[in-house]
Write a protein that holds these residues in place. Structure first.
Motif, mmCIF file in Angstrom:
data_model
loop_
_atom_site.group_PDB
_atom_site.id
_atom_site.type_symbol
_atom_site.label_atom_id
_atom_site.label_comp_id
_atom_site.label_asym_id
_atom_site.label_seq_id
_atom_site.Cartn_x
_atom_site.Cartn_y
_atom_site.Cartn_z
ATOM 1 N N LEU A 68 4.097 0.689 2.319
ATOM 2 C CA LEU A 68 3.926 -0.250 3.434
ATOM 3 C C LEU A 68 3.693 -1.636 2.842
ATOM 4 O O LEU A 68 2.680 -1.884 2.185
ATOM 5 C CB LEU A 68 2.738 0.175 4.304
ATOM 6 C CG LEU A 68 2.348 -0.769 5.446
ATOM 7 C CD1 LEU A 68 3.524 -1.047 6.376
ATOM 8 C CD2 LEU A 68 1.161 -0.198 6.222
ATOM 9 N N TRP A 76 8.148 -0.674 6.320
ATOM 10 C CA TRP A 76 7.814 0.708 5.978
ATOM 11 C C TRP A 76 8.990 1.242 5.169
ATOM 12 O O TRP A 76 10.127 1.280 5.666
ATOM 13 C CB TRP A 76 7.652 1.570 7.221
ATOM 14 C CG TRP A 76 6.510 1.210 8.124
ATOM 15 C CD1 TRP A 76 6.525 0.308 9.145
ATOM 16 C CD2 TRP A 76 5.199 1.784 8.125
ATOM 17 N NE1 TRP A 76 5.312 0.272 9.778
ATOM 18 C CE2 TRP A 76 4.466 1.176 9.178
ATOM 19 C CE3 TRP A 76 4.570 2.764 7.350
ATOM 20 C CZ2 TRP A 76 3.148 1.503 9.467
ATOM 21 C CZ3 TRP A 76 3.256 3.095 7.623
ATOM 22 C CH2 TRP A 76 2.547 2.467 8.666
ATOM 23 N N HIS A 109 0.860 -1.179 0.000
ATOM 24 C CA HIS A 109 0.000 0.000 0.000
ATOM 25 C C HIS A 109 0.897 1.229 0.000
ATOM 26 O O HIS A 109 1.969 1.218 0.593
ATOM 27 C CB HIS A 109 -0.925 -0.006 1.216
ATOM 28 C CG HIS A 109 -1.875 -1.157 1.229
ATOM 29 N ND1 HIS A 109 -1.488 -2.433 1.605
ATOM 30 C CD2 HIS A 109 -3.192 -1.238 0.888
ATOM 31 C CE1 HIS A 109 -2.538 -3.246 1.511
ATOM 32 N NE2 HIS A 109 -3.574 -2.549 1.075
ATOM 33 N N ILE A 114 -5.457 -6.427 6.361
ATOM 34 C CA ILE A 114 -4.283 -5.659 5.925
ATOM 35 C C ILE A 114 -4.720 -4.462 5.089
ATOM 36 O O ILE A 114 -4.231 -3.330 5.278
ATOM 37 C CB ILE A 114 -3.307 -6.553 5.136
ATOM 38 C CG1 ILE A 114 -2.596 -7.524 6.078
ATOM 39 C CG2 ILE A 114 -2.287 -5.702 4.376
ATOM 40 C CD1 ILE A 114 -1.709 -8.524 5.368
ATOM 41 N N SER A 165 -4.031 -0.908 6.667
ATOM 42 C CA SER A 165 -2.981 -0.162 5.969
ATOM 43 C C SER A 165 -3.514 1.158 5.442
ATOM 44 O O SER A 165 -2.849 2.202 5.550
ATOM 45 C CB SER A 165 -2.399 -0.994 4.825
ATOM 46 O OG SER A 165 -1.764 -2.151 5.313
ATOM 47 N N HIS A 210 3.594 -5.962 3.182
ATOM 48 C CA HIS A 210 3.323 -7.097 4.078
ATOM 49 C C HIS A 210 3.576 -8.399 3.329
ATOM 50 O O HIS A 210 3.288 -8.496 2.129
ATOM 51 C CB HIS A 210 1.858 -7.109 4.550
ATOM 52 C CG HIS A 210 1.521 -6.036 5.531
ATOM 53 N ND1 HIS A 210 1.128 -4.775 5.145
ATOM 54 C CD2 HIS A 210 1.505 -6.038 6.894
ATOM 55 C CE1 HIS A 210 0.873 -4.040 6.220
ATOM 56 N NE2 HIS A 210 1.099 -4.782 7.289
ATOM 57 N N GLU A 240 -3.932 3.440 8.449
ATOM 58 C CA GLU A 240 -2.650 3.875 9.006
ATOM 59 C C GLU A 240 -1.952 4.883 8.103
ATOM 60 O O GLU A 240 -1.413 5.892 8.584
ATOM 61 C CB GLU A 240 -1.758 2.657 9.252
ATOM 62 C CG GLU A 240 -2.219 1.810 10.424
ATOM 63 C CD GLU A 240 -1.516 0.471 10.521
ATOM 64 O OE1 GLU A 240 -1.701 -0.207 11.532
ATOM 65 O OE2 GLU A 240 -0.780 0.110 9.589
#
Length: 316
Positions: free
Chosen positions: A110, A96, A9, A131, A135, A112, A138
């Protein structure tokens, strides 16, 4: 063969790369900055590395896990890997990645990677959805926080404590604060309570509270309970005047029994000041109003917990 899944993301932030990195690195501030994060404990910390335990919401459930983070301030990266995951997650990690676009503009990626327990397709779908949802929340919160310093947002943040001394057993104080199901009968400002505890010491608390002017506010909070010592919480649904409200009840021993401290951390909603408090109201008025309202309710709760504990001590 076990399937590994990946996700990425991105967001562009109108702030310097160092500002962005600082917000990501300061994990203890995450409950205030990132909507999904309820509470963080730093278990170990050394140069460039830390071990943390996080409690966070995922698809409307509360999950907790332990992770190791490696911080690279020169490379503008923070990598993470869960040591202990919670089903349906079998393994999770990511990074990150902060990429400067200019001195005041930054691309944040970001990433994962994860595995689901038993490669269950429903588990994969649940994790992917969590996620994606977390994401996006966030990254948007990171953008707003990074861009806030230049907009005078410091006046929107307040943190304060109220303290009560108790001549009683800390366990009795904790029990009173933990047993929120009985607050409707015990606390005059609480008009309705709905409490769920699907996992021990993780509570979802929905409450209607009465304000001094007769309004009823509905709040919904996640509470993480540490038996006999503390309860930390984050409101998932806040009154209009606040965008963030985190709190904690902490109980410590003292010569006479124990000390109870209520801590509130709040970010105000500038756009709600006039609609809630009236034309001409200022942010300073809102700070005073919120400080008084939250402090009054938490102190009233602590005084009733004190009465409960001291009565129990006399009856022993």
């Amino acid at each position: 063969m076990t399937n590994n899944h990946r996700a990425e993301h991105r967001i562009v932030v109108e702030a310097s790369p160092r500002t962005v990195f600082g917000l990501i690195a300061d994990v203890e501030a995450w409950p205030r900055v990132f909507p999904p994060t309820v509470h963080v404990d730093v278990l170990e910390r050394s140069a460039g590395e830390e071990r943390i335990r996080i409690w966070a919401t995922a698809n409307d459930a509360v999950k907790t896990w332990t992770s190791r983070r490696v911080l690279d301030p020169e490379g503008l990266r923070v990598s993470f890997r869960q040591e202990v995951s919670q089903p349906p997650v079998a393994a999770m990690g990511g990074e990150w990645i902060i990429e400067p676009l200019s001195d005041s503009r930054t691309l944040v990626r970001l990433t994962h990677d994860f595995r689901a327990v038993d490669d269950d397709p429903q588990g994969v779908e649940w994790i992917t959805r969590a996620i994606d949802r977390n994401s996006d929340a966030e990254l948007d919160a990171l953008r707003r926080a990074a861009q806030a310093p230049g907009s005078g947002a410091d006046d929107l943040y307040l943190r304060f404590d109220d303290v009560v001394e108790v001549a009683g057993d800390p366990a009795d104080v904790y029990d009173f604060l933990y047993d929120a199901q009985r607050w409707e009968e015990r606390l005059p400002h609480v008009k309705r309570v709905r409490l769920e505890e699907g996992t021990a010491d993780l509570q979802l608390l929905e409450m209607d509270t009465l304000t001094p002017n007769g309004d009823v506010h509905t709040t919904k909070s996640v509470r993480v309970c540490f038996p006999a010592t503390a309860i930390v919480y984050k409101q998932l649904r806040t009154p209009a005047l606040m965008t963030v409200h985190n709190g904690a009840w902490r109980i410590g021993g003292s010569g006479s029994g124990c000390t109870v401290t209520s801590t509130h951390t709040v970010v105000l909603n500038r756009d709600a000041v006039a609609p809630v408090l009236g034309a001409g109201a200022t942010v300073e008025d809102a700070r005073t109003f919120v400080r008084d309202a939250l402090g009054r309710n938490s102190t009233a709760t602590m005084l009733l917990a004190k009465e409960h504990a001291e009565r129990a001590a006399r009856e022993r």
